[in-house]
Each structure stands twice: as structure tokens, then as C-alpha cells.
Design an enzyme around this catalytic site. Structure first.
Site, PDB file in Angstrom:
ATOM      1  N   GLU A  91      70.966 -12.526  25.280  1.00 20.60           N
ATOM      2  CA  GLU A  91      70.898 -13.395  23.914  1.00 20.60           C
ATOM      3  C   GLU A  91      72.409 -13.990  23.763  1.00 20.60           C
ATOM      4  OE1 GLU A  91      69.444 -13.441  19.482  1.00 20.60           O
ATOM      5  OE2 GLU A  91      69.763 -11.465  20.449  1.00 20.60           O
ATOM      6  N   ASP A 130      68.791 -18.615  20.520  1.00 19.70           N
ATOM      7  CA  ASP A 130      68.472 -18.360  19.070  1.00 19.70           C
ATOM      8  C   ASP A 130      68.841 -19.566  18.262  1.00 19.70           C
ATOM      9  OD1 ASP A 130      68.954 -17.241  16.572  1.00 19.70           O
ATOM     10  OD2 ASP A 130      68.382 -15.271  17.208  1.00 19.70           O
ATOM     11  N   PHE A 153      69.371 -19.682  15.089  1.00 27.02           N
ATOM     12  CA  PHE A 153      70.581 -19.103  14.129  1.00 27.02           C
ATOM     13  C   PHE A 153      71.792 -19.249  14.577  1.00 27.02           C
ATOM     14  CE2 PHE A 153      73.209 -15.695  12.774  1.00 27.02           C
ATOM     15  CZ  PHE A 153      73.344 -16.009  11.470  1.00 27.02           C
ATOM     16  N   HIS A 154      71.957 -18.800  15.848  1.00 22.96           N
ATOM     17  CA  HIS A 154      73.346 -18.460  16.678  1.00 22.96           C
ATOM     18  C   HIS A 154      73.759 -19.941  17.207  1.00 22.96           C
ATOM     19  CE1 HIS A 154      73.324 -14.303  16.552  1.00 22.96           C
ATOM     20  NE2 HIS A 154      72.224 -14.163  16.845  1.00 22.96           N
ATOM     21  N   HIS A 189      64.381 -17.560  20.221  1.00 21.19           N
ATOM     22  CA  HIS A 189      64.323 -17.197  18.799  1.00 21.19           C
ATOM     23  C   HIS A 189      64.165 -18.231  17.833  1.00 21.19           C
ATOM     24  CE1 HIS A 189      65.545 -12.583  18.721  1.00 21.19           C
ATOM     25  NE2 HIS A 189      64.360 -12.731  18.967  1.00 21.19           N
ATOM     26  N   GLU A 223      62.248 -14.685  13.763  1.00 18.45           N
ATOM     27  CA  GLU A 223      63.201 -13.706  13.378  1.00 18.45           C
ATOM     28  C   GLU A 223      63.859 -14.018  12.114  1.00 18.45           C
ATOM     29  OE1 GLU A 223      66.555 -11.048  15.651  1.00 18.45           O
ATOM     30  OE2 GLU A 223      67.099 -13.563  15.480  1.00 18.45           O
TER      31      GLU A 223
END
Length: 294
Positions: free
Chosen positions: A147, A180, A182-183, A206, A241
């Protein structure tokens, strides 16, 4: 896409067997076909029972984790690297034993905010450890996905480009990236371009909002995200998530800086996320069909 899933922390803090079994049942009840657990320590949980329940519900299990500082494989301390390698090997075996199909997360460093830059020796230690872990994972029939997370949760892999360089250096075709939204929203200049850059090197994806709460309540451009996933013909799992202090265990709340309730009721959250993701994917397909017309 592959199976649509949800993180178990939407349902439970993950501290008890009963909580994990409830999470599996709630996941199936809402129509999700895969669940993501945090590392399942074999001495704490009945993995065979979880495996049988998941199979009966037709819910696939994936596991993600981050390494503690004393088991940081990106350290220059040989003892810490060896301890981290042992933990990763144990984690792969736990995923195998619970009938899971992947181990992801921050497997290449500690899950923490570092107060220093990474070192070349630390990078090399991590690369070598992940390469060895990939061999163990391949033998166990478990996908290994790394990740890429923001600067406050690791100092090693913050961008897709860094992740691609890292997996190339492992020399293994069994290591893929775990991206992901968000990241990426924090670190990538252009998240959709990052998805296209990674292409078939993405092994897990994600979906999370910028505020960790309800999808659509933040600033992430999900239209461009799903357009990019279609462009690379992404066929692997997509997992929702979301974290709230109402559920997430204390250790992860501290590490991920979850200081408030982004939601308090998990059933409406889970139902909304499934509708949202399916709608956005459908809209992306319609855009593609419209644009393909002569």
C-alpha cells in the site's frame, strides 16, 4: 472489476472472534463479496472457523497490516529487519490458513510518522525482505500488495512512481501495488494519471473519501478515478475503507489520526458506499460507451 468489498473496521474493532464473525455476516448481508481484516494472529483467533464461515457466505478474505517500529524492515538495525521478516512470513501463513487471497498494507516499513528521511540501506533492506516474502506468498497462494500511503504514515512509499520503482527492484513478478484514493488525494499531483501509470501493477484498490467518512462528502474526484480504472481494465478487488472512532480500535485510531466520529451508524454507511461505488462505475462505463460512438 473484481469483487467489491468492505473493511472490517466498518463493523468491528477486530478484537474478538465474535466481532470478526459478525463482520463477515454483515458484509454478506449488504451484498459485499470480500472483506478486509487487520492481521489475524493465529494464537488469538480461530482461523479455521473464520475460513469456514467466509466460504459458506461466499465472502473472500483479504488481510492488511502495518509493521511496528521494532519490526521495521526498512530499518538499518539487522534485528528489527529480521523480526519484521518473521512477522511478514507469519502473516502470509495466517492469510493462507484463513482461506484468504491477499496480504496488503504497509508491509515495507513501520506504520508511523517518521522523524527522518529513509536511507539507502534501509530501502535495500526493505526491498530484499519483500522479495523474500513474495516467494513465501507465492508458495502459499497469497497475493502480496504494497500500500502506497501518505507522508504521515510512512517515509518510504508515498507515490505510485516510488512504489513502481520499489517493486521493480524486488525483481519479483509476485509483488503488486495497493493504491488508495485517500492517500493518492494527498500525495499524487494527478491521481488518475497515477492509476494509469501503474496499470497492471495494481493488485488491490481502496476507495476512501478525503475525510475518511461517507463517499461523496469530501473532495476526491471519483469520476476520474473510475474512468482511469476502466482505462487500465482493472479486474481485481475494490474495497471501501472508512474509519470512525465509534468503531476502530484505539491503536489504529492513533496511528491514522482518527480523532472524531466521521459516522456513528455503520449499516447506512455500508449501504451508501456500495450504491455509490456501483453508480460511479456504471457512470464511467456509460461515459466510455458514449465517447466510443462514431
Amino acid at each position: 472489476m473484481g469483487r467489491l468489498g468492505i473493511h472490517s473496521f466498518v463493523w468491528t474493532g477486530g478484537q474478538t472472534q465474535e466481532g470478526l464473525e459478525t463482520a463477515l455476516r454483515k458484509t454478506a448481508e449488504h451484498g459485499y463479496r470480500t472483506i478486509e481484516f487487520a492481521y489475524l494472529r493465529p494464537e488469538k483467533f480461530d482461523l479455521d472457523r473464520l475460513a469456514r464461515l467466509a466460504q459458506s457466505l461466499d465472502v473472500q478474505i483479504g488481510v492488511t497490516m502495518g509493521l511496528p517500529l521494532d519490526k521495521d524492515v526498512s530499518s538499518e538495525d539487522d534485528a528489527s529487519v529480521a523480526a519484521g521478516a518473521a512477522l511478514l512470513a507469519d502473516a502470509v501463513r495466517a492469510v493462507r490458513d484463513v482461506g484468504g487471497n491477499k496480504l496488503g498494507g504497509i508491509l515495507y516499513s513501520a506504520h508511523t510518522k517518521y522523524n527522518r528521511l529513509p536511507t539507502r540501506r534501509g530501502w535495500d533492506n526493505s526491498v530484499a525482505t519483500i522479495a523474500r516474502t513474495a516467494d513465501i506468498a507465492r508458495e502459499a497462494g497469497v497475493d502480496l500488495v504494497l500500500e502506497v500511503v501518505n507522508r504521515f504514515e510512512t517515509n518510504l512509499l508515498n507515490t505510485t512512481a516510488q512504489g513502481l520503482k520499489f517493486i521493480e527492484e524486488t525483481g519479483s513478478d509476485h509483488v503488486r501495488l495497493h493504491l488508495d484514493t485517500f492517500h493518492m488525494n494527498i500525495e499524487e499531483a494527478n491521481p488518475a494519471a497515477a492509476i494509469r501509470l501503474a496499470g497492471d501493477k495494481i493488485g488491490y484498490f481502496h476507495i476512501g473519501e478525503s475525510n475518511r467518512g461517507y463517499l461523496g462528502d469530501g473532495v476526491i474526484d471519483f469520476d476520474k478515478t473510475f474512468d482511469a480504472l476502466l482505462d487500465i481494465d482493472y479486474q481485481r478487488d475494490i474495497v471501501f475503507e472508512s474509519f470512525s472512532t465509534a468503531v476502530v480500535d484505539e491503536a489504529l485510531s492513533l496511528t491514522c489520526a482518527i480523532w472524531r466520529d466521521t459516522w456513528t451508524e455503520n449499516d447506512p454507511l455500508a449501504a451508501h458506499a456500495k450504491r455509490f461505488i456501483e453508480q460511479k462505475m456504471d457512470e464511467a462505463r456509460r461515459r466510455r460507451a458514449t465517447n466510443a460512438r462514431p
